[in-house]
Design a protein around this motif. Structure first.
Motif, short mmCIF file in Angstrom:
data_model
loop_
_atom_site.label_atom_id
_atom_site.label_comp_id
_atom_site.label_asym_id
_atom_site.label_seq_id
_atom_site.Cartn_x
_atom_site.Cartn_y
_atom_site.Cartn_z
N GLY A 199 52.36 22.59 29.80
CA GLY A 199 52.34 21.45 30.71
C GLY A 199 53.64 21.20 31.44
O GLY A 199 53.83 20.13 32.04
N THR A 200 54.56 22.16 31.42
CA THR A 200 55.79 22.01 32.20
C THR A 200 55.69 22.83 33.46
O THR A 200 55.05 23.89 33.49
CB THR A 200 57.03 22.44 31.40
OG1 THR A 200 58.19 22.26 32.25
CG2 THR A 200 56.96 23.89 30.96
N ASP A 201 56.33 22.36 34.52
CA ASP A 201 56.31 23.11 35.78
C ASP A 201 57.63 23.82 36.06
O ASP A 201 57.86 24.28 37.17
CB ASP A 201 55.97 22.18 36.96
CG ASP A 201 57.02 21.11 37.21
OD1 ASP A 201 57.92 20.94 36.36
OD2 ASP A 201 56.94 20.43 38.26
N VAL A 202 58.50 23.94 35.04
CA VAL A 202 59.80 24.59 35.24
C VAL A 202 60.02 25.66 34.16
O VAL A 202 60.02 25.35 32.96
CB VAL A 202 60.97 23.58 35.19
CG1 VAL A 202 62.31 24.30 35.34
CG2 VAL A 202 60.81 22.53 36.28
N LEU A 203 60.21 26.89 34.62
CA LEU A 203 60.62 27.99 33.75
C LEU A 203 62.05 28.36 34.11
O LEU A 203 62.33 28.76 35.24
CB LEU A 203 59.71 29.20 33.93
CG LEU A 203 60.11 30.47 33.17
CD1 LEU A 203 60.02 30.25 31.66
CD2 LEU A 203 59.25 31.66 33.59
N VAL A 204 62.97 28.21 33.17
CA VAL A 204 64.37 28.53 33.39
C VAL A 204 64.57 30.04 33.25
O VAL A 204 64.09 30.66 32.31
CB VAL A 204 65.26 27.78 32.38
CG1 VAL A 204 66.72 28.19 32.54
CG2 VAL A 204 65.11 26.27 32.56
N LEU A 205 65.31 30.60 34.21
CA LEU A 205 65.58 32.04 34.22
C LEU A 205 67.05 32.33 33.96
O LEU A 205 67.92 31.82 34.67
CB LEU A 205 65.22 32.65 35.58
CG LEU A 205 63.78 32.52 36.09
CD1 LEU A 205 63.63 33.27 37.41
CD2 LEU A 205 62.79 33.05 35.07
N VAL A 206 67.32 33.14 32.95
CA VAL A 206 68.64 33.74 32.75
C VAL A 206 68.52 35.17 33.24
O VAL A 206 67.78 35.96 32.65
CB VAL A 206 69.07 33.68 31.27
CG1 VAL A 206 70.38 34.43 31.06
CG2 VAL A 206 69.22 32.22 30.83
N SER A 207 69.22 35.51 34.29
CA SER A 207 68.86 36.67 35.10
C SER A 207 69.05 38.01 34.42
O SER A 207 68.35 38.97 34.73
CB SER A 207 69.65 36.64 36.41
OG SER A 207 69.32 35.48 37.15
N GLY A 208 70.01 38.11 33.50
CA GLY A 208 70.28 39.38 32.85
C GLY A 208 71.63 39.94 33.26
O GLY A 208 72.15 39.64 34.34
N GLY A 209 72.22 40.75 32.37
CA GLY A 209 73.53 41.33 32.64
C GLY A 209 73.42 42.71 33.26
O GLY A 209 72.35 43.14 33.73
N LEU A 210 74.53 43.41 33.27
CA LEU A 210 74.56 44.77 33.81
C LEU A 210 73.85 45.73 32.86
O LEU A 210 74.05 45.67 31.65
CB LEU A 210 76.00 45.23 34.01
CG LEU A 210 76.79 44.58 35.14
CD1 LEU A 210 78.25 45.00 35.06
CD2 LEU A 210 76.20 44.96 36.49
N PRO A 211 73.04 46.63 33.39
CA PRO A 211 72.47 47.67 32.53
C PRO A 211 73.58 48.52 31.91
O PRO A 211 74.70 48.61 32.45
CB PRO A 211 71.62 48.50 33.50
CG PRO A 211 71.36 47.60 34.66
CD PRO A 211 72.58 46.73 34.78
N ALA A 212 73.30 49.14 30.78
CA ALA A 212 74.29 49.94 30.09
C ALA A 212 74.89 50.98 31.02
O ALA A 212 74.17 51.72 31.70
CB ALA A 212 73.66 50.63 28.88
#
Length: 276
Positions: free
Chosen positions: A95-108
């Motif tokens: 029932g929430t309309d907000v999904l927080v995104l942590v974008s990700g770091g540099l690939p190895a």
């Protein structure tokens, strides 16, 4: 306690509480808003969690977290997109309309920050319309630059907005988190920029205390214990038109070692003291 109408307790702040314990503590403390995390929700069951919070009269303000969209390998990218679609489904169920995104770091092995950010944009082009169909908005969260290598290549609100502005505001916006942006003298103008476009999808509080712990991840201080003027940042977001919930999200080993109900009560009291 009065003054808690906009206060949302993020589940990570009191992660020592089970979901039923958290719901009961909120009910007893007069807290009506809660931000949830996917891992404990999945463990308890998404449908079961939705019923639990609904029956208690609680409102879920956000779900954390989606993201980690910087992979180069096609199979890894496909897995990340699938996981983010599941996260959207979970947010809608809760029932929430907000999904927080942590974008990700540099690939190895990579040193290509710009390339990583472009891959985030490519992913958002697929995820934004999917989220819209489910009534969910994606909120890109810039993280402090110390996390750029391994966790989040989006380090400033300006970078987050440069990505978000490629898409409609009802699909993609930003998370404003004091812990991650308080050091940035351009952040106030970027908050105004985000507000003018209706892209402030959530506002979170945590204080900056030193020394940082080893690994730095669990260094978010209790409100009032550190260097950040919470009222100042609240003024910025409200001047930009944001009047929604204010989440307190703390990663802190000391707080996690204490009684969770005590921490919730303390956090609510600090919220009232330092934001009203």
């Amino acid at each position: 306690m009065t003054g808690l109408e906009r206060f949302s307790i993020n589940q990570m702040t009191v992660r020592q509480l089970t979901l039923p314990e958290l719901v009961d503590a909120c009910r007893q403390s007069g807290v009506g808003l809660v931000g949830l995390w996917r891992e404990p929700v999945q463990e308890y069951g998404v449908e079961a969690t939705a019923k639990l919070v609904r029956d208690a009269g609680l409102t879920v303000t956000t779900l954390c977290r989606g993201g980690f969209l910087t992979a180069v390998d096609p199979a890894e990218r496909a897995r990340a997109l699938a996981d983010n679609r599941r996260a959207v489904d979970e947010a809608a169920t809760l029932g929430t309309d907000v999904l927080v995104l942590v974008s990700g770091g540099l690939p190895a092995g990579s040193k290509d920050l710009r390339g990583a950010r472009e891959r985030i944009a490519d992913a958002l082009a697929e995820l934004g319309p999917y989220a819209e169909r489910h009534g969910v908005k994606l909120a890109i969260e810039p993280l402090h630059p110390m996390y750029a290598a391994d966790r989040c290549v989006v380090s400033t609100l300006a970078q987050a907005l440069d990505l978000a502005e490629r898409f409609p505001a009802h699909q993609v916006g930003v998370t404003v988190d004091t812990y991650h942006i308080w050091w940035d003298d351009r952040a106030p103008e970027q908050i105004a920029r985000a507000g003018a476009q209706g892209r402030i999808h959530t506002f979170q509080l945590a204080d900056w205390t030193t020394p940082l712990p080893e690994g730095v991840l669990n260094g978010r201080g209790q409100i009032g214990d550190g260097s950040i003027d919470m009222r100042e940042w609240q003024r910025y977001v409200e001047a930009a038109g944001y009047t929604g919930p204010i989440e307190v999200e703390l990663f802190n080993d000391g707080l996690w070692a204490r009684d969770g109900r005590e921490v919730l009560a303390e956090t609510a009291e600090r919220f009232v003291r330092h934001t009203l």
